[in-house]
Structure formats: C-alpha cells, structure tokens
Motif scaffolding. Structure first.
Motif, PDB file in Angstrom:
ATOM      1  N   THR A  81       3.873   9.293  -6.338  1.00  0.00           N
ATOM      2  CA  THR A  81       3.926   8.288  -5.220  1.00  0.00           C
ATOM      3  C   THR A  81       4.748   8.255  -4.580  1.00  0.00           C
ATOM      4  O   THR A  81       6.190   8.668  -4.244  1.00  0.00           O
ATOM      5  N   ARG A  82       5.003   7.135  -3.343  1.00  0.00           N
ATOM      6  CA  ARG A  82       6.020   7.156  -1.991  1.00  0.00           C
ATOM      7  C   ARG A  82       6.913   6.999  -2.613  1.00  0.00           C
ATOM      8  O   ARG A  82       8.393   7.164  -2.587  1.00  0.00           O
ATOM      9  N   SER A  83       6.987   6.023  -3.642  1.00  0.00           N
ATOM     10  CA  SER A  83       8.528   5.077  -4.521  1.00  0.00           C
ATOM     11  C   SER A  83       8.917   6.458  -5.430  1.00  0.00           C
ATOM     12  O   SER A  83       9.634   5.491  -6.237  1.00  0.00           O
ATOM     13  N   GLY A  84       8.312   7.054  -5.889  1.00  0.00           N
ATOM     14  CA  GLY A  84       8.339   7.749  -6.816  1.00  0.00           C
ATOM     15  C   GLY A  84       7.569   8.620  -7.936  1.00  0.00           C
ATOM     16  O   GLY A  84       6.098   8.065  -7.839  1.00  0.00           O
ATOM     17  N   ARG A  85       8.253   9.324  -9.058  1.00  0.00           N
ATOM     18  CA  ARG A  85       7.407   9.413 -10.045  1.00  0.00           C
ATOM     19  C   ARG A  85       7.514   8.297 -11.292  1.00  0.00           C
ATOM     20  O   ARG A  85       7.987   7.197 -11.358  1.00  0.00           O
ATOM     21  N   GLY A  86       6.016   8.294 -12.196  1.00  0.00           N
ATOM     22  CA  GLY A  86       6.197   7.276 -13.036  1.00  0.00           C
ATOM     23  C   GLY A  86       4.488   6.941 -13.755  1.00  0.00           C
ATOM     24  O   GLY A  86       3.499   8.161 -13.839  1.00  0.00           O
ATOM     25  N   TYR A 139       1.057  -1.368  -0.179  1.00  0.00           N
ATOM     26  CA  TYR A 139      -0.149   0.008  -0.020  1.00  0.00           C
ATOM     27  C   TYR A 139       1.283   1.227  -0.266  1.00  0.00           C
ATOM     28  O   TYR A 139       0.780   2.139  -0.748  1.00  0.00           O
ATOM     29  N   LEU A 140       2.116   0.995   0.214  1.00  0.00           N
ATOM     30  CA  LEU A 140       2.711   2.420   1.115  1.00  0.00           C
ATOM     31  C   LEU A 140       3.707   2.334  -0.552  1.00  0.00           C
ATOM     32  O   LEU A 140       3.545   3.227  -0.458  1.00  0.00           O
ATOM     33  N   ARG A 141       3.690   1.709  -0.863  1.00  0.00           N
ATOM     34  CA  ARG A 141       4.579   1.377  -2.010  1.00  0.00           C
ATOM     35  C   ARG A 141       4.028   2.713  -3.479  1.00  0.00           C
ATOM     36  O   ARG A 141       4.637   4.256  -3.945  1.00  0.00           O
ATOM     37  N   PHE A 142       2.563   2.441  -3.495  1.00  0.00           N
ATOM     38  CA  PHE A 142       1.679   3.089  -4.000  1.00  0.00           C
ATOM     39  C   PHE A 142       0.993   4.411  -3.942  1.00  0.00           C
ATOM     40  O   PHE A 142       0.622   4.680  -4.760  1.00  0.00           O
ATOM     41  N   ALA A 143       0.953   4.196  -2.977  1.00  0.00           N
ATOM     42  CA  ALA A 143       0.332   5.335  -2.405  1.00  0.00           C
ATOM     43  C   ALA A 143       0.952   6.938  -2.689  1.00  0.00           C
ATOM     44  O   ALA A 143       1.850   7.335  -2.515  1.00  0.00           O
TER      45      ALA A 143
END
Length: 179
Positions: free
Chosen positions: A160-165, A38-42
């Motif tokens: 997202t919290r894991s970067g731009r995409g 959840y946090l990776r794609f938030a």
C-alpha cells in the motif's frame, strides 16, 4: 464483473441502495479518493488514490460498480465492487470503501453482505473473497460483520501507499448462507 450481470435497478438492503454510479457522484467520490484513511490503505499504483475531479467524473460515468447510498436521504456513503472475477471458476473478490461521513454506521458491512449474497445467489458464484490489511481494524470488522469466514493471513502480500503488510483473507461461499 460483466456488463450483463449488473442489476440495472440496483440492490436494496434495509437501509441502503446499491446502484450504478452517476456523474453527479463525482464530487463525493473525489473527496473519498483524497481522504487520509483511504490513501493510507490504497494499493501502490491504484489510479484512483489521490486522483483529480475530472478522473472521478469519468470513473462515475462508466463501469459496473455499486454506489452505496442511504435510502433515507440518497446520500452516497460508499462503494462496493466485484473485482478479479473468474467466470469459468465462478469466483470473485469484493472491494469496498466507505466515505468518511458514512463510517461507523455499519453501512460497509451491510452493503458488502448484500452484494456478496447477490453474487453467490443471483450470479451463481462459488466463492467471494475479501482481503483486508491486518492493521485495518475497520475492514476486519466489516468482513466479520458481513458474515465472511477468516481463512488465514497472506504474509507480506499487500503493498500500500503506507508500506508493505499482511492481508487477512476471508471468504463467503454458498454453504455459509444456509447457516
């Protein structure tokens, strides 16, 4: 979504019930909000990502959002909401998550399909959009299994919290239900 549009009795599918959240759902909601996937794609700035239990209790006590529970045992397995609803244009976007203990069972696709069809038929929406990170294979499978049609890629549109995409853009319109 406006308060008057929310079906207080909930919605039913073959295996699931979509109903309003209750305060007793807060512990499960809190667990999802702190789950690594959840946090990776938030999205950046999402208030629920990593939020504490008191925030989960507050969130579960307000708002027209669907809790997704298994009909067989009443266990919370997900969430579906209509967001950014434009009642003039009659368009909306669907948002969802699946609890770690409910993943891989088809619950997300089943609940997304049920709520999207309800929005198009009972609420008269002209379009339900679904955006999924292109590297989120599970969300791509949900969109396709729920009957949404791929429209294209919104390049560099997600933060997202894991970067731009990139977002894969999908939609469901009333004409898609006839087939």
């Amino acid at each position: 979504m406006t308060e008057h549009a929310f079906p207080r009795a909930g919605l039913m599918s073959e295996r699931l019930k979509m109903r309003p959240f209750r305060p007793e759902d807060a512990a499960d909601v809190h667990a999802v909000w702190n789950d690594d996937v959840y946090l990776r794609f938030a999205p950046v700035g999402l208030a629920t990502a990593g939020a504490d239990l008191p925030r989960a209790v507050e969130w579960c006590s307000s708002g027209p959002v669907f809790a997704v529970e298994r009909r067989a045992d009443g266990r919370l397995v997900g969430h579906v909401a209509l967001i950014r609803t434009d009642w003039t244009a009659m368009v909306t976007e669907i948002h969802y998550w699946t609890a770690p203990w409910g993943r891989g069972s088809g619950y997300a696709a089943e609940s997304v399909r049920t709520v999207a069809r309800w929005a198009l038929t009972a609420q008269g929406m002209n379009r339900v959009a679904l955006l999924a990170m292109v590297d989120n294979a599970a969300s791509i499978r949900v969109a396709e299994a729920a009957g949404f049609r791929f429209e294209g890629v919104l390049r560099n549109a997600a933060l997202t919290r894991s970067g731009r995409g990139d977002f894969a853009a999908y939609s469901l319109i009333p004409a898609d239900l006839a087939g």
